[in-house]
Write an enzyme that holds these catalytic residues in place. Structure first.
Site, short mmCIF file in Angstrom:
data_model
loop_
_atom_site.label_atom_id
_atom_site.label_comp_id
_atom_site.label_asym_id
_atom_site.label_seq_id
_atom_site.Cartn_x
_atom_site.Cartn_y
_atom_site.Cartn_z
N GLY A 148 21.54 65.14 -81.79
CA GLY A 148 21.07 65.11 -80.43
C GLY A 148 21.49 63.82 -79.74
N CYS A 149 21.44 63.84 -78.42
CA CYS A 149 21.91 62.68 -77.65
C CYS A 149 21.00 61.48 -77.84
CB CYS A 149 22.04 63.05 -76.18
SG CYS A 149 20.58 63.86 -75.49
N PHE A 150 19.68 61.67 -77.75
CA PHE A 150 18.77 60.55 -77.97
C PHE A 150 18.87 60.02 -79.39
CE2 PHE A 150 16.32 62.60 -74.39
CZ PHE A 150 16.43 61.56 -73.49
N PRO A 151 18.84 60.93 -80.41
CA PRO A 151 18.94 60.42 -81.77
C PRO A 151 20.18 59.55 -82.00
CG PRO A 151 18.12 62.66 -81.81
CD PRO A 151 18.49 62.36 -80.38
N THR A 152 21.32 59.94 -81.46
CA THR A 152 22.51 59.12 -81.67
C THR A 152 22.26 57.69 -81.19
OG1 THR A 152 23.96 61.04 -81.46
CG2 THR A 152 24.96 58.89 -81.06
#
Lengths: 345, 345, 345, 345
Positions: A148-152
């Site tokens: 996911g974008c936030f996790p990255t």
């Protein structure tokens, strides 16, 4: 020349097409869609005019068989599982940009996505597609769960410190700010221009689906279950995620260790840039690019650590990272089609 | 590998560096600056981190001699003339992104720029750098006057129609809307975020310096002095110019002729895209790219013609076009480093 | 204390509520809705928290009978006609913010709105609600057709000049730029944040419904059918319309006459501000206010006239003007609840 | 009618003028300026056209003597001390919008503002101007130190919980996001439109001057020195501050206590709105208004508390609060001129 297919026609599909247009060893041969069958790609996405003459095809996975070696699944969660199984069965490689193979814990998947997983045995077969952490596994995998974008943005700054044991695994706060494209291309009241522009708000407080994904990877790194909280905010901009991560130095660790560990870890990585002392990242610097920038502040007195990361949610946060994974899976140079600078100003 | 120098460190210089970073036959070897001497390029422009290790050098043109074959002048008007002369004398090729060699009429230069030109004989030697119009001359030139951002957006849609005589050369209205980067990187009250954001205004009404430049090229195309008026507006966005051009069909000309002439003229041009019937351009579609998109509307009853063009003021409106010109001057493929799609959304 | 009702729950309804919250002689007693029946106003519009405890009521006009003296109709076109008739029959005064009573020419209504008008006899009974032009008629009317947002910005600067005969009634170009709230509160692809932000585009070129409305009022003023063209553009901002109006001085008229006529005409008007020589309007200066600002440029040589007007599309372009009309219809001070400055920066 | 003077001509001065324009018991009689002496207020701030005919006067405090009862000091830090002393001496009341009288601890003032304070004895005489906390003291004070914009947003949500002892006084994280007007009206590279728009960044990490101000007030409330960290971020919008405050429930406290304490505390306050369960604030809801909205989330399992507050940095964060303080100091209704809703959308 490898051949690639894309299933989906939202923003991450458009971004895949934009990036792959200048990839000289991979060609997109098919885009599957449900709502735009028969429509030309450059009618749907006029910024791609001159780059593609493809038409969207009916969303039937069989259409891809025999036509490509790798498939990107850019679908809402819950829809990728059976499609991926069918593709793998036929020997195609899959990069899933959705959430269906990211969590290793079935119960969390059920709790956060409110679905029974249709192929739980695949959860451990799929590789979590963060090349800076799982590069070797990705190279040998047929099924990559693109993060996911936030996790990255949260995982890359924190994992080296947790692995090294120089920050405490509890009391971590991740306060993220995202552009609107992360919410997808479908028109919704929450993405109406006037409801977003000239204001900022928090959303999904305490309940956002990227929370357990971050938790999982931080805990793997720490070797214990970390205690953290994640809050996303919607910022009036198209692209970009800034994550401000708060942690506490572990006992006996000096302030300088944080920079040391991060610089050592990312020195050879071409897409992670640890910014110099005193420089904090700006999302516009990575706009349209595959870079993730990290800024560091440590208060020597209190031991408070603040890491700020910036990425483009559609590129390093989605489609750029997916191409990076594809490059690895196909044995190509990992940087192919990705070494462009951010569009600033 | 050709070597290039850049004189200046504003936004157009940054954009040249961004584009040339992925040019595989040209390398930037020097950037001259007045205010940032000794500062690393990636400190000044952190989005270029990882692409350059250059430091800004003192702004003395002699530093470039023997080190490069082509020089980009990205300077305020009035400063390029003597520098260009000195470079040409030493056999270097020059692309001037400023305004010093664009106007052929000395009196207009004096009136609009409030300066005496220091080398009037050069005005006719310099080639106006619109490749779609002056390609052959550019190939053989050592001094190219890169067009202004507004002129590029106004000239390319109108010139073919004026040349073909299918619109009247009078009563032309060009209403342009620009992003803020066109005003440069220097902090000024007029480019303060809060004075621009969440509002729109006209500026330079009746007096903007790009007026005579547009006038000159339209008149060359028409073969008579055209009667036109040009009004720029400041839009809360970083990049992009949309120009809405109003004209009148010449007597006896049918509505369909407009599209016919423009499509014929630009069919083989890779950077000018005539959009299909019913599609009007959006500046975000060309964001960060070297394309100029044209949309066409003709009212068959009244004979009113509306052409709408979109470009990125820093790319096709400045540095992208400068690289296109450089490619031509050096005998390279005109598209080198420029075939990337706009960053949308 | 007069009592008012509002039919509709979109942005213009919200703006009516915002303005009427500080009106000390009018109280909103009911808001009719189709989609939000039973929902509290401050749940639907949290910026109004603390000002209203109303709940949206079912959209049945009978609910308003006996409860209010004036009703605002904030509905999509086609829906107001029968409702207005019913309200008038019962002696209530109506301000229609929609388009159903603006055009006097039935054929144009049919052509542009693709509907048969259900009460054609009302078209000439309804007063076009521009107080600066039709004040006396509005005072004596029970049915006011509140003007469109673009027409307000185009008509007020041009009408005095056409009436005075100092500009030609042909070749007029009106190039307008609007914020996104004019497109309404419903989520649509065209108002998705990412499709609007950081870009600008033209829309409805040659076909926008406000064209004939402008045409009608300019022609009334000129006494002949004017020849004009109107093009709207979508700007990445919530509120505001800037209209750049191009015209030509009539034969024998001096440049100074334009300012003279406009200043004379609007000297006593509290909501129209003719800006001093050299100042052009900015939409942010009228943000959230009921003012319309006009800037003037005349080229003495060519006789070209450029008038630039700015207004807030939700206030002077819709709900503010509706309250101004209501004040007149109820015999109140025209300025009531409207004398607040724009929110700048 | 009370008479007021304003010293300064930046954004907070403009906002004072905007608000006081509709105050019916206070009239602004003078604005002192250094750079704009002799310039009309409506030339400097065209949004105020029609409201003022004042000209900026020379910045000499003696000019105000005998002409007004209250003075707003809207000056850079360090400049207010002597001016305030002189005004107080002559019996005028002062509201200082700058930072010179906010900190009670001289050493912190010296450390953060890098100045020796010129009247240390005044620090304890000045009242910190948060009416919701120090109302009675403000009523009886001649010198009010108007709080900083960030502190207002951080202190109001946290103080009641610290006073009640229901959250721990350590490990507090305050992550704030602000619009650009907080940085003032002077043109600086950091407030250049293109450096802010379409991106977000953190700034002043670990060193921002509002940190000790927040620390001071939270510690007063807690009765012990709290351990907290504050990080501001710059968001591409003109107005608004969103503060996301992270804390931990004290031992034995139930999740519901947070809402209970805040609702009890602010029930009678007209400018603090505790939003209902599940609603998180949006800065656009308070745009141009004097409200501060608070949203609450408590995780019953982990005891994590997230409070999100929204305010307009120029209104409740500066000039609106200053008028609120002035109302109290003059014995007027505290709400005078301030009961307007936010401008949304």
């Amino acid at each position: 020349m490898f051949k690639a297919g894309i299933i989906g026609d939202g923003y991450t599909a458009a971004e895949l097409l934009r990036i792959l247009a200048w990839h000289d060893e991979v060609e997109v041969v098919s885009v599957l869609s449900t709502e735009n069958v028969g429509r030309r790609i450059d009618d749907l996405f006029p910024h791609l005019t001159g780059f593609y003459s493809l038409e969207c095809e009916e969303s039937n996975v069989e259409r891809l068989m025999g036509r490509c070696e790798v498939v990107f699944l850019a679908l809402p969660h819950g829809l990728s599982v059976n499609i991926a199984l069918r593709l793998l069965e036929k020997g195609l490689k899959c990069v899933d940009l959705g959430a269906d193979f990211r969590l290793k814990d079935l119960r969390l998947y059920r709790e956060y996505y409110e679905l029974e997983h249709e192929a739980p045995e695949m959860l451990h077969k799929a590789v979590y597609g963060l090349p800076e952490i799982y590069r070797d596994k990705i190279k040998n995998s047929d099924l990559v769960a693109n993060p996911g974008c936030f996790p990255t943005g949260a995982i890359l700054p924190l994992v080296p410190l947790l692995e090294a044991g120089i920050i405490k695994p509890d009391g971590i706060v991740i306060d993220s700010k995202t552009g609107v494209s992360g919410a997808g291309r479908t028109a919704k009241p929450a993405s109406h221009f006037c409801e977003v522009n000239e204001g900022i708000r928090a959303y999904g407080v305490g309940t956002h689906r990227h929370g357990p994904e971050i938790q999982q990877e931080l805990s793997f790194a720490a070797g214990v279950e970390v205690d953290m909280i994640f809050t996303p905010h919607l910022v009036p901009m198209n692209r970009g995620i800034l994550s401000t991560c708060y942690a506490q130095l572990a006992a006996g660790i000096e302030a300088g260790a944080v920079r040391q560990v991060l610089e050592d870890r990312y020195r050879e990585e071409c897409f992670v840039r640890v910014l110099p002392e005193g420089t904090m990242p700006h999302t516009k610097w990575v706009y349209g690019s595959n870079f993730l920038d990290i800024g560091i502040y440590v208060n020597p007195g209190s031991g408070r650590v603040i890491l700020v990361s910036a990425l483009d949610n559609l590129t390093k946060g989605a489609s750029g990272q997916a191409v990076q994974n594809m490059n690895l899976m196909l044995g190509l140079n990992e940087k192919k089609a990705l070494m462009v600078a951010g569009v600033h100003p």
